[in-house]
Design a protein around this motif. Structure first.
Motif, PDB file in Angstrom:
ATOM      1  N   ASP A 120     -23.512  -9.406 -28.357  1.00 28.51           N
ATOM      2  CA  ASP A 120     -23.400 -10.541 -27.418  1.00 28.51           C
ATOM      3  C   ASP A 120     -22.259 -11.289 -27.519  1.00 28.51           C
ATOM      4  N   ALA A 121     -20.989 -11.472 -26.815  1.00 33.05           N
ATOM      5  CA  ALA A 121     -19.893 -12.128 -27.181  1.00 33.05           C
ATOM      6  C   ALA A 121     -20.167 -13.440 -27.396  1.00 33.05           C
ATOM      7  N   THR A 122     -21.151 -14.391 -26.484  1.00 31.48           N
ATOM      8  CA  THR A 122     -21.510 -15.644 -26.755  1.00 31.48           C
ATOM      9  C   THR A 122     -22.234 -15.978 -28.190  1.00 31.48           C
ATOM     10  N   ALA A 123     -23.174 -15.224 -28.548  1.00 35.76           N
ATOM     11  CA  ALA A 123     -23.895 -15.308 -29.566  1.00 35.76           C
ATOM     12  C   ALA A 123     -22.951 -15.100 -30.790  1.00 35.76           C
ATOM     13  N   LEU A 124     -21.940 -13.941 -30.651  1.00 36.06           N
ATOM     14  CA  LEU A 124     -21.074 -13.882 -31.908  1.00 36.06           C
ATOM     15  C   LEU A 124     -20.048 -14.978 -31.888  1.00 36.06           C
ATOM     16  N   ALA A 125     -19.917 -15.397 -30.945  1.00 38.37           N
ATOM     17  CA  ALA A 125     -18.400 -16.302 -31.086  1.00 38.37           C
ATOM     18  C   ALA A 125     -19.247 -17.809 -31.638  1.00 38.37           C
ATOM     19  N   ALA A 126     -20.577 -18.030 -31.770  1.00 34.33           N
ATOM     20  CA  ALA A 126     -20.981 -19.184 -32.450  1.00 34.33           C
ATOM     21  C   ALA A 126     -20.903 -18.883 -33.969  1.00 34.33           C
ATOM     22  N   ALA A 127     -20.970 -17.675 -34.478  1.00 29.88           N
ATOM     23  CA  ALA A 127     -20.717 -17.211 -35.617  1.00 29.88           C
ATOM     24  C   ALA A 127     -19.399 -16.925 -36.213  1.00 29.88           C
ATOM     25  N   ASP A 128     -18.421 -17.139 -35.122  1.00 32.82           N
ATOM     26  CA  ASP A 128     -17.048 -16.714 -35.276  1.00 32.82           C
ATOM     27  C   ASP A 128     -16.616 -17.118 -36.920  1.00 32.82           C
ATOM     28  N   LEU A 129     -16.692 -18.490 -37.029  1.00 33.02           N
ATOM     29  CA  LEU A 129     -16.025 -19.024 -38.142  1.00 33.02           C
ATOM     30  C   LEU A 129     -16.191 -18.423 -39.376  1.00 33.02           C
ATOM     31  N   ARG A 130     -17.614 -18.034 -39.698  1.00 29.50           N
ATOM     32  CA  ARG A 130     -18.247 -17.514 -40.981  1.00 29.50           C
ATOM     33  C   ARG A 130     -17.748 -15.863 -40.916  1.00 29.50           C
ATOM     34  N   LEU A 131     -17.879 -15.008 -39.812  1.00 28.42           N
ATOM     35  CA  LEU A 131     -17.385 -13.918 -39.548  1.00 28.42           C
ATOM     36  C   LEU A 131     -15.888 -13.668 -40.088  1.00 28.42           C
ATOM     37  N   ARG A 132     -15.216 -14.435 -39.364  1.00 31.63           N
ATOM     38  CA  ARG A 132     -13.603 -14.253 -39.691  1.00 31.63           C
ATOM     39  C   ARG A 132     -13.345 -14.904 -41.254  1.00 31.63           C
ATOM     40  N   GLU A 133     -14.224 -15.470 -41.757  1.00 28.78           N
ATOM     41  CA  GLU A 133     -13.898 -15.713 -43.279  1.00 28.78           C
ATOM     42  C   GLU A 133     -14.445 -14.569 -43.966  1.00 28.78           C
ATOM     43  N   LEU A 134     -15.386 -13.924 -43.604  1.00 26.33           N
ATOM     44  CA  LEU A 134     -15.715 -12.661 -44.349  1.00 26.33           C
ATOM     45  C   LEU A 134     -14.616 -11.582 -44.038  1.00 26.33           C
ATOM     46  N   ALA A 135     -13.956 -11.589 -42.959  1.00 25.10           N
ATOM     47  CA  ALA A 135     -13.040 -10.486 -42.689  1.00 25.10           C
ATOM     48  C   ALA A 135     -11.709 -10.654 -43.224  1.00 25.10           C
ATOM     49  N   GLU A 136     -11.468 -11.906 -43.693  1.00 20.67           N
ATOM     50  CA  GLU A 136     -10.227 -12.113 -44.358  1.00 20.67           C
ATOM     51  C   GLU A 136     -10.433 -12.096 -46.271  1.00 20.67           C
ATOM     52  N   SER A 137     -11.495 -11.592 -46.444  1.00 19.07           N
ATOM     53  CA  SER A 137     -11.730 -11.478 -47.910  1.00 19.07           C
ATOM     54  C   SER A 137     -10.709 -10.723 -48.564  1.00 19.07           C
ATOM     55  N   GLY A 138     -10.277  -9.724 -47.987  1.00 17.01           N
ATOM     56  CA  GLY A 138      -9.173  -8.758 -48.914  1.00 17.01           C
ATOM     57  C   GLY A 138      -7.852  -9.571 -48.788  1.00 17.01           C
ATOM     58  N   ALA A 139      -7.626 -10.240 -47.579  1.00 18.94           N
ATOM     59  CA  ALA A 139      -6.436 -11.044 -47.801  1.00 18.94           C
ATOM     60  C   ALA A 139      -6.318 -12.003 -48.628  1.00 18.94           C
ATOM     61  N   ARG A 140      -7.427 -12.660 -48.847  1.00 19.96           N
ATOM     62  CA  ARG A 140      -7.427 -13.751 -49.983  1.00 19.96           C
ATOM     63  C   ARG A 140      -7.399 -13.173 -51.554  1.00 19.96           C
ATOM     64  N   VAL A 141      -7.723 -11.966 -51.427  1.00 22.09           N
ATOM     65  CA  VAL A 141      -7.490 -11.348 -52.945  1.00 22.09           C
ATOM     66  C   VAL A 141      -6.075 -11.084 -52.946  1.00 22.09           C
ATOM     67  N   ARG A 142      -5.427 -10.483 -52.027  1.00 21.94           N
ATOM     68  CA  ARG A 142      -4.014 -10.201 -52.246  1.00 21.94           C
ATOM     69  C   ARG A 142      -3.086 -11.376 -52.308  1.00 21.94           C
TER      70      ARG A 142
END
Length: 337
Positions: free
Chosen positions: A11-33
């Motif tokens: 559900d897009a609305t439910a996922l949007a509420a967790a967007d900040l945390r999910l985005r942080e997880l998605a950027e894990s590889g970028a932070r290592v680089r």
């Protein structure tokens, strides 16, 4: 009453509420680089200055010392000590190397330990934010500062491990390999991947009505298990246990097989979550076999997270991120009634 609604995971609305945390997880590889790129010059300079000269001992100080110990202890050619306590061992001196991960750089205890190392004349390598409290206390003739700007503990550890490998004190730790493993997990666990193709969402559904028992056989696998259990508790507010086989076996063996008359709502049963990092050790195989056999006898469901990344650190990072994604989706699926 709190219940789990798996429809919320797509559900897009439910996922949007967790967007900040999910985005942080998605950027894990970028932070290592990013950390590896910004520390590259300091690593090259420090490796050149130290050459092949070995210290009498390596002391990993500070609260994150256990991660370094998990990687370095089997490899380090000199005595290695993890020291998460305040200060330093009484014997530490000018012949010893003190290393510390302080990605935030604002911990007074870490700053105090670094200042003590400098005062004793120890060789010091600190990964922390430039200009931070820890960086100021690390200033000394025999000190090396590895700049850490993202605040990411894993990314900071990869930078430190790279330097220690170059001076012959640890195994190879390729930042690009770790980042690629993290990127792979982020892609397959993306919120844009629906339930049918997303292993993290599938695992969240499996965890929804269970008491997770998280087990990793190797030293790094066990550390990942503790961190994943911690993330499950944080995201869901529910219990989750991590431990060695002898700690989890009594819980599994005490679980009676399910029968037809059990209430599926009130009967919260254990679920064994195995973190498989490919460790081919006889003891690990034996413990895993005992856990799975006990689970089969008691009717306890078994789920497995596996990684085939090249290095130990990359596999650890992959398992930890996979479990953390599942924990976040578990939190997304929980809704109040």
């Amino acid at each position: 009453m709190t219940y789990f609604d798996e429809a919320r995971l797509d559900d897009a609305t439910a996922l949007a509420a967790a967007d900040l945390r999910l985005r942080e997880l998605a950027e894990s590889g970028a932070r290592v680089r990013r950390e590896a790129g910004e520390a590259a010059e300091a690593i090259q300079r420090a490796a050149g200055e130290r050459g092949s000269e070995r210290p009498r001992a390596v002391i990993a100080a500070g609260p994150d010392s256990r991660l370094l110990r998990a990687v370095l202890e089997p490899w380090c050619p000199v005595p290695f000590v993890a020291w998460p306590n305040p200060g330093l061992p009484g014997w530490a001196g000018s012949l010893d190397l003190v290393v510390m991960l302080a990605p935030q750089g604002s911990d007074p205890a870490a700053a105090s330990a670094v200042a003590e190392a400098v005062r004793r004349g120890c060789q010091v390598v600190v990964a922390c934010r430039p200009g931070s409290m820890v960086a100021e206390h690390a200033d000394g003739r025999w000190s090396t500062l590895l700049p850490a700007t993202t605040g990411d503990q894993l990314a900071t550890a990869v930078v430190m491990l790279d330097l220690l490998h170059r001076v012959g004190l640890g195994p190879a730790c390729d930042a690009d390999e770790v980042a690629a493993a993290l990127d792979h997990v982020a892609l397959e666990s993306s919120p844009h991947q629906d339930l049918a193709e997303n292993p993290a969402k599938e695992l969240a559904i499996a965890l929804a009505d269970a008491l997770p028992l998280v087990w990793g056989g190797s030293t790094l696998g066990a550390r990942a298990a503790r961190r994943v259990a911690e993330q499950i508790r944080r995201a869901s507010g529910r219990s989750a246990l991590a431990g060695d086989a002898e700690h989890l076996l009594p819980v599994i063996e005490a679980t009676r097989p399910r029968n037809l008359f059990d209430d599926p709502v009130d009967d919260v049963r254990p679920l064994l979550l195995v973190l498989d990092d490919g460790a081919d050790d006889p003891v690990v195989r034996e413990q895993r076999g005992r856990l799975q056999a006990a689970a089969a006898r008691s009717g306890v469901r078994v789920e497995t997270l596996a990684s085939d990344a090249g290095s130990e650190v990359a596999r650890y990072a992959s398992l930890l991120l996979s479990g953390t994604y599942a924990a976040e989706y578990l939190g997304v699926g929980l809704a109040g009634e």
